[in-house]
Design an enzyme around this catalytic site. Structure first.
Site, PDB file in Angstrom:
ATOM      1  N   GLU A   1      80.775  73.739  27.391  1.00 20.68           N
ATOM      2  CA  GLU A   1      79.978  72.902  26.499  1.00 20.68           C
ATOM      3  C   GLU A   1      79.116  73.762  25.571  1.00 20.68           C
ATOM      4  O   GLU A   1      78.071  73.324  25.088  1.00 20.68           O
ATOM      5  CB  GLU A   1      79.122  71.921  27.303  1.00 20.68           C
ATOM      6  CG  GLU A   1      79.964  70.848  27.987  1.00 20.68           C
ATOM      7  CD  GLU A   1      79.130  69.732  28.601  1.00 20.68           C
ATOM      8  OE1 GLU A   1      77.910  69.676  28.348  1.00 20.68           O
ATOM      9  OE2 GLU A   1      79.722  68.913  29.329  1.00 20.68           O
TER      10      GLU A   1
ATOM     11  N   GLU B   1      70.614  71.133  29.275  1.00 23.23           N
ATOM     12  CA  GLU B   1      71.619  70.820  30.284  1.00 23.23           C
ATOM     13  C   GLU B   1      72.942  70.892  29.561  1.00 23.23           C
ATOM     14  O   GLU B   1      73.529  69.892  29.180  1.00 23.23           O
ATOM     15  CB  GLU B   1      71.364  69.435  30.896  1.00 23.23           C
ATOM     16  CG  GLU B   1      72.182  69.168  32.150  1.00 23.23           C
ATOM     17  CD  GLU B   1      73.485  68.448  31.887  1.00 23.23           C
ATOM     18  OE1 GLU B   1      74.396  69.065  31.261  1.00 23.23           O
ATOM     19  OE2 GLU B   1      73.604  67.289  32.284  1.00 23.23           O
TER      20      GLU B   1
END
Length: 376
Positions: free
Chosen positions: A169, A160
């Site tokens: 990210e 995730e």
């Protein structure tokens, strides 16, 4: 109402904190002795090193974990994906395990071994939770994924790693590194398919914050401040979490980029995307809403769209601000998104132009508009 207020506060606070840390890093890098003392291994305060440090701190906090765990669409998506695609006997990597919830889902599906990776201090709590819940076959590893190795390849990589901007990210470099080094041929990445959206929107009048040079407050004209446009890239982006910000899309949304981590090469990501949109909902263009959709199966997806009531609220969407301009139904708007580094939204630049009418092919006066920062 309280949860929406907390969501907005969270998105704004996260953005402000990251901006502050970036400025702090710049101040440190300007002082070589201090930088050498603070940043180990010759990292010298690189953006990657700063982001790793930020992640290590942020995701070790209970409130960060609470928001993710309380996000029902997020948790239902991952629970269903793991139930479908992790098989008994599989060897699994859980990248960025946090409290270990995805590792727990995989272990309870019968995985023979789950390597739960994280480089934040949350791992001490993850280990305690695993013991408390009688979880077996999970090995918690305190390391960055690029430093992790194991004897033998794995069947599944869980992750995730999506940020509000999808790429911010380091999802692509981190997952592709594990895929190339440690995933078996034919192994699965869950999730692997993503759609990236960059859609023209009208913001609700009650929620819109104009550029200061667009304001006229009871006859007090601020237009002279346009010549002093700020140079901070983050000024030209707004964060949102709730459904009350965007009044409507000007177009019918469609992804400007689709990718599959099973086959993607990082070099394949474009540095410039050109796309056009035909206006189907007239109104003021206030910016471009950036959001994503993750897909596992045709009937299993997760979205951060600002208009979807079933959106996952843990993720914010971002609005790339544009000087206000009105468009009518049938108008065509041409956009360009230029990206230096996908992981660094500060390097993104955007521009648009009203496409000339077909009967006026030389109507250059229709105008082209760069992102506010680029034209400053």
């Amino acid at each position: 109402m309280l949860s929406r207020s907390l969501q907005r506060l969270s998105a704004g606070g996260f953005s402000a904190l990251r901006r502050g840390l970036g400025r702090c890093g710049e101040w440190i890098r300007a002082r070589p002795r201090l930088a050498a003392w603070l940043y180990r291994g010759g990292e010298s305060g690189t953006a990657d090193a700063q982001y790793r440090a930020f992640n290590g701190w942020y995701f070790s906090q209970f409130d960060a974990q609470e928001k993710m765990l309380a996000d029902r669409p997020r948790m239902e998506f991952y629970h269903a994906a793991i139930a479908r695609h992790v098989q008994p006997g599989d060897r699994v990597i859980d990248l960025g395990t946090g409290t270990g919830i995805l590792a727990a889902f995989a272990a309870r599906r019968g995985a023979a071994k789950v390597y739960a990776l994280d480089h934040s201090n949350i791992l001490k709590h993850a280990r305690r939770l695993a013991e408390h819940n009688g979880l077996e076959h999970v090995e918690f590893v305190a390391t960055h994924s690029r430093n992790f190795t194991t004897d033998g390849r794995v069947d599944v990589i869980l992750h995730e790693q999506m940020g509000d901007f999808l790429f911010d990210e380091a999802m692509v470099p981190n997952v592709l590194d594990l895929r190339d080094r440690l995933l078996k041929p034919g192994g699965l990445i869950v999730p692997s398919r993503f759609e990236f959206f960059c859609e023209p929107v009208k913001v609700r009048d009650s929620r819109r914050i104009p550029f200061i040079w667009e304001l006229d407050v009871h006859g007090y004209d601020y237009s002279s401040l346009e010549r002093s446009r700020p140079q901070d890239p983050q000024y030209y982006r707004h964060a949102g979490n709730d459904l009350g910000v965007v009044e409507h899309f000007l177009d019918e949304p469609e992804p400007v980029l689709a990718l599959d981590l099973q086959t993607l090469r990082e070099a394949d990501l474009p540095r410039e995307i050109h796309f056009s949109r035909t206006v189907v909902n007239a109104g003021r263009l206030d910016g471009l809403a950036v959001f994503f959709r993750a897909r596992v199966d045709a009937d299993l997806s997760l979205t951060s769209s600002p208009s979807d009531p079933g959106r996952a609220p843990n993720w914010g969407y971002r609005i790339l601000r544009i000087d206000a301009e009105n468009f009518a139904v049938g108008d065509t708007i041409e956009f360009t998104l230029a990206v230096d580094q996908w992981t660094e939204p500060d390097t993104w630049r955007w521009s648009h132009r009203r496409a000339p009418a077909r009967e006026m092919p030389h109507a250059s006066e229709s105008g082209a508009h760069e992102s506010p920062l680029a034209s400053a």
